[in-house]
Scaffold this motif. Structure first.
Motif, PDB file in Angstrom:
ATOM      1  N   HIS A  18       0.832  -1.265  -0.128  1.00  0.00           N
ATOM      2  CA  HIS A  18      -0.064   0.099  -0.048  1.00  0.00           C
ATOM      3  C   HIS A  18       0.916   1.138   0.010  1.00  0.00           C
ATOM      4  O   HIS A  18       0.560   2.094  -0.759  1.00  0.00           O
ATOM      5  CB  HIS A  18      -1.042   0.030   1.304  1.00  0.00           C
ATOM      6  N   ILE A  19       1.857   1.064   1.031  1.00  0.00           N
ATOM      7  CA  ILE A  19       2.816   2.460   0.840  1.00  0.00           C
ATOM      8  C   ILE A  19       3.467   2.588  -0.522  1.00  0.00           C
ATOM      9  O   ILE A  19       3.737   3.679  -0.989  1.00  0.00           O
ATOM     10  CB  ILE A  19       3.764   2.217   2.096  1.00  0.00           C
ATOM     11  N   LEU A  20       4.065   1.376  -1.003  1.00  0.00           N
ATOM     12  CA  LEU A  20       4.775   1.548  -2.496  1.00  0.00           C
ATOM     13  C   LEU A  20       3.687   1.916  -3.404  1.00  0.00           C
ATOM     14  O   LEU A  20       4.006   2.945  -4.309  1.00  0.00           O
ATOM     15  CB  LEU A  20       5.315   0.109  -2.732  1.00  0.00           C
ATOM     16  N   MET A  70       1.198   3.887  -3.070  1.00  0.00           N
ATOM     17  CA  MET A  70       0.837   5.292  -2.852  1.00  0.00           C
ATOM     18  C   MET A  70       1.988   6.435  -3.404  1.00  0.00           C
ATOM     19  O   MET A  70       1.778   7.207  -3.766  1.00  0.00           O
ATOM     20  CB  MET A  70       0.455   5.732  -1.346  1.00  0.00           C
ATOM     21  N   ALA A  71       3.148   5.647  -3.087  1.00  0.00           N
ATOM     22  CA  ALA A  71       4.352   6.543  -3.721  1.00  0.00           C
ATOM     23  C   ALA A  71       4.266   6.625  -5.148  1.00  0.00           C
ATOM     24  O   ALA A  71       4.760   7.592  -5.532  1.00  0.00           O
ATOM     25  CB  ALA A  71       5.650   5.870  -2.955  1.00  0.00           C
ATOM     26  N   VAL A  72       4.187   5.462  -5.712  1.00  0.00           N
ATOM     27  CA  VAL A  72       3.962   5.369  -7.187  1.00  0.00           C
ATOM     28  C   VAL A  72       3.018   6.338  -7.670  1.00  0.00           C
ATOM     29  O   VAL A  72       3.288   7.235  -8.519  1.00  0.00           O
ATOM     30  CB  VAL A  72       4.099   4.089  -7.643  1.00  0.00           C
ATOM     31  N   ILE A  77       1.831   9.175  -6.280  1.00  0.00           N
ATOM     32  CA  ILE A  77       2.274  10.577  -5.981  1.00  0.00           C
ATOM     33  C   ILE A  77       3.447  10.878  -7.075  1.00  0.00           C
ATOM     34  O   ILE A  77       3.401  12.086  -7.694  1.00  0.00           O
ATOM     35  CB  ILE A  77       2.741  10.767  -4.441  1.00  0.00           C
ATOM     36  N   VAL A  78       4.277   9.993  -7.384  1.00  0.00           N
ATOM     37  CA  VAL A  78       5.397  10.330  -8.313  1.00  0.00           C
ATOM     38  C   VAL A  78       4.455  10.417  -9.956  1.00  0.00           C
ATOM     39  O   VAL A  78       4.887  11.451 -10.607  1.00  0.00           O
ATOM     40  CB  VAL A  78       6.334   9.242  -8.439  1.00  0.00           C
TER      41      VAL A  78
END
Length: 114
Positions: free
Chosen positions: A11-13, A15-17, A19-20
């Motif tokens: 989930h964190i990965l 979300m980071a992708v 955002i990028v």
């Protein structure tokens, strides 16, 4: 670290992708607006379509909704057709401008005379 920890890491990965990709999407929008050439604008519109497809695919994974993959496929086809139409329109405007600059004589296209 069990399944819950792995799901949290994914989930964190994701979300980071996302955002990028959102930041890159905004940069492509800026490139589409400022140009400077028509080719830059067309490529940036195509890149924006591809990034939106990737964003929808990531959301399909995150939410576990299979129908979003179908939406990705449909969006890919529409995006492809939009870029083709945009290119045809820009080429038509370019040929028309070139014809008017040369004093009204028709510009021959190099596609076999069709």
């Amino acid at each position: 670290m069990g399944i819950e920890g792995l799901e949290q890491a994914y989930h964190i990965l994701f979300m980071a992708v996302l955002i990028v990709l959102a930041v890159l999407l905004m940069l492509c929008l800026v490139r589409a607006i400022i140009g400077p050439r028509v080719a830059d604008r067309i490529v940036s519109v195509n890149m924006m379509g591809t990034m939106v497809i990737v964003i929808i695919a990531i959301l399909a994974l995150m939410l576990g909704e299979g129908y979003l993959v179908d939406i990705c496929i449909i969006y890919a086809m529409i995006s492809f057709l939009a870029v083709i139409v945009l290119t045809k329109v820009c080429m038509g405007v370019y040929l028309e401008k070139k014809e008017s600059e040369e004093g009204g004589k028709p510009v021959e296209e190099k596609d076999g005379g069709h």
